[in-house]
Design an enzyme around this catalytic site. Structure first.
Site, mmCIF file in Angstrom:
data_model
loop_
_atom_site.group_PDB
_atom_site.id
_atom_site.type_symbol
_atom_site.label_atom_id
_atom_site.label_comp_id
_atom_site.label_asym_id
_atom_site.label_seq_id
_atom_site.Cartn_x
_atom_site.Cartn_y
_atom_site.Cartn_z
ATOM 1 N N SER A 30 0.846 -1.062 -0.209
ATOM 2 C CA SER A 30 -0.099 0.014 0.124
ATOM 3 C C SER A 30 0.859 1.311 -0.070
ATOM 4 O O SER A 30 1.751 1.000 0.293
ATOM 5 C CB SER A 30 -0.715 -0.001 1.105
ATOM 6 O OG SER A 30 -1.788 -1.427 1.295
ATOM 7 N N GLY A 31 0.010 2.358 -0.476
ATOM 8 C CA GLY A 31 1.021 3.631 -0.351
ATOM 9 C C GLY A 31 1.322 4.045 -1.640
ATOM 10 O O GLY A 31 1.159 3.412 -2.626
ATOM 11 N N SER A 32 1.946 5.273 -1.981
ATOM 12 C CA SER A 32 2.057 6.191 -2.795
ATOM 13 C C SER A 32 3.072 5.418 -3.918
ATOM 14 O O SER A 32 3.212 5.634 -5.086
ATOM 15 C CB SER A 32 2.685 7.510 -2.750
ATOM 16 O OG SER A 32 3.659 7.594 -1.925
ATOM 17 N N ASP A 86 6.442 -3.712 -1.197
ATOM 18 C CA ASP A 86 5.718 -2.525 -0.220
ATOM 19 C C ASP A 86 6.628 -1.762 0.014
ATOM 20 O O ASP A 86 7.808 -1.846 -0.243
ATOM 21 C CB ASP A 86 5.361 -3.396 0.913
ATOM 22 C CG ASP A 86 3.862 -2.754 1.241
ATOM 23 O OD1 ASP A 86 3.770 -1.662 1.368
ATOM 24 O OD2 ASP A 86 3.389 -3.299 2.414
ATOM 25 N N ALA A 88 7.769 1.727 2.717
ATOM 26 C CA ALA A 88 8.017 1.975 4.093
ATOM 27 C C ALA A 88 8.157 3.583 4.293
ATOM 28 O O ALA A 88 8.525 4.308 3.573
ATOM 29 C CB ALA A 88 9.353 1.197 4.332
ATOM 30 N N GLU A 108 -0.748 -5.458 5.800
ATOM 31 C CA GLU A 108 0.727 -5.566 5.076
ATOM 32 C C GLU A 108 1.644 -6.508 5.634
ATOM 33 O O GLU A 108 2.215 -7.280 5.082
ATOM 34 C CB GLU A 108 1.261 -3.970 5.154
ATOM 35 C CG GLU A 108 0.611 -3.173 4.529
ATOM 36 C CD GLU A 108 1.217 -1.600 4.628
ATOM 37 O OE1 GLU A 108 1.043 -0.805 3.718
ATOM 38 O OE2 GLU A 108 1.873 -1.192 5.503
#
Length: 240
Positions: A30-32, A86, A88, A108
């Site tokens: 997840s995340g940009s 992923d 961080a 996650e």
């Protein structure tokens, strides 16, 4: 594209290019930065006719997979994954990571634990010698809502620092995770001598679901720079 986005894209593309092979089951973080990884993954699947099943770590990851028309899987049907990619919030010299800035830490970590290899992708701001050097928002801790106050007090009593209930930006009240829980952010005053022991102590507090400390999980990290170069760092067990 900004310098930061250039770094994110470079790291994500390098990780997908070097770690994704045909017939793999892949955990999608997840995340940009993961947005770029999914973009590159979709390109490779189309260009090379790869057979890839993607397992999401969040609602966001699920949407990304579907938007790019990739094969969507679950841990029920694919409990063993070849690789998970992923982001961080910060990574130290031992590849211990703080994750959960987007409140997806529990799923996650579950997906990462099912993967033979966890690959971290980030821009080089996230590359530190010690946790807390650059990332100042603290370590996320997912908690059962009714337990947030006692957990908050116990962590402060045990380790010091400040533990804050994360509040939502576009709604009244606290952030609610995909699992229906709250998130506490522990702003520690100094790094623990052993993050492993610290993590275990926190997880033993009743009401704690999971922490954003990812210890001995990442096998390799890709850090992208503003000029589009990538620094690759491998997990070295001998350092621990």
């Amino acid at each position: 594209m900004s310098n930061i986005e250039t770094g994110k894209k470079a790291a994500a593309f390098a990780a997908v290019n070097e770690n994704i092979k045909n017939n793999q089951k892949v955990g999608i973080g997840s995340g940009s930065t993961v947005v770029y990884a999914v973009q590159r993954l979709a390109q490779r699947i189309k260009e090379e006719n790869l057979n890839i099943i993607c397992i999401p770590t969040s609602f966001q990851a699920n949407q990304l997979i579907q938007e790019h028309r990739l094969n969507l899987g679950t841990l029920e049907t694919c409990p063993i994954l070849d690789v998970a990619i992923d982001g961080a919030d910060e990574t130290d010299k031992d590849l211990t990571c703080i994750k959960g800035g987007g409140a997806c830490l529990t799923q996650e970590k579950i997906v990462a634990s099912c993967a033979k290899q966890l690959v971290i992708i980030a821009d080089d701001r996230k590359d530190s010698q010690e946790l807390g050097t650059n990332y100042k928002k603290g370590i996320p801790i997912e908690v059962i809502p009714m337990a947030y106050k006692p957990v908050q007090m116990k962590i402060q009593d045990m380790f010091g620092g400040e533990v804050i209930l994360r509040m939502a930006q576009q709604k009244a009240g606290p952030v609610v995770t995909d699992n229906g829980n709250f998130v506490l952010d522990w702003k520690f005053t100094k790094p623990c001598d052993s993050w492993d022991k610290c993590n275990t102590c926190i997880k033993m507090i009743p009401g704690v679901v999971e922490t954003g400390l990812f210890i001995n999980m990442a096998k390799v990290a890709y850090f992208g720079t503003a000029d589009g170069k990538v620094n690759k760092r491998l997990f070295n067990k001998l350092q621990l």
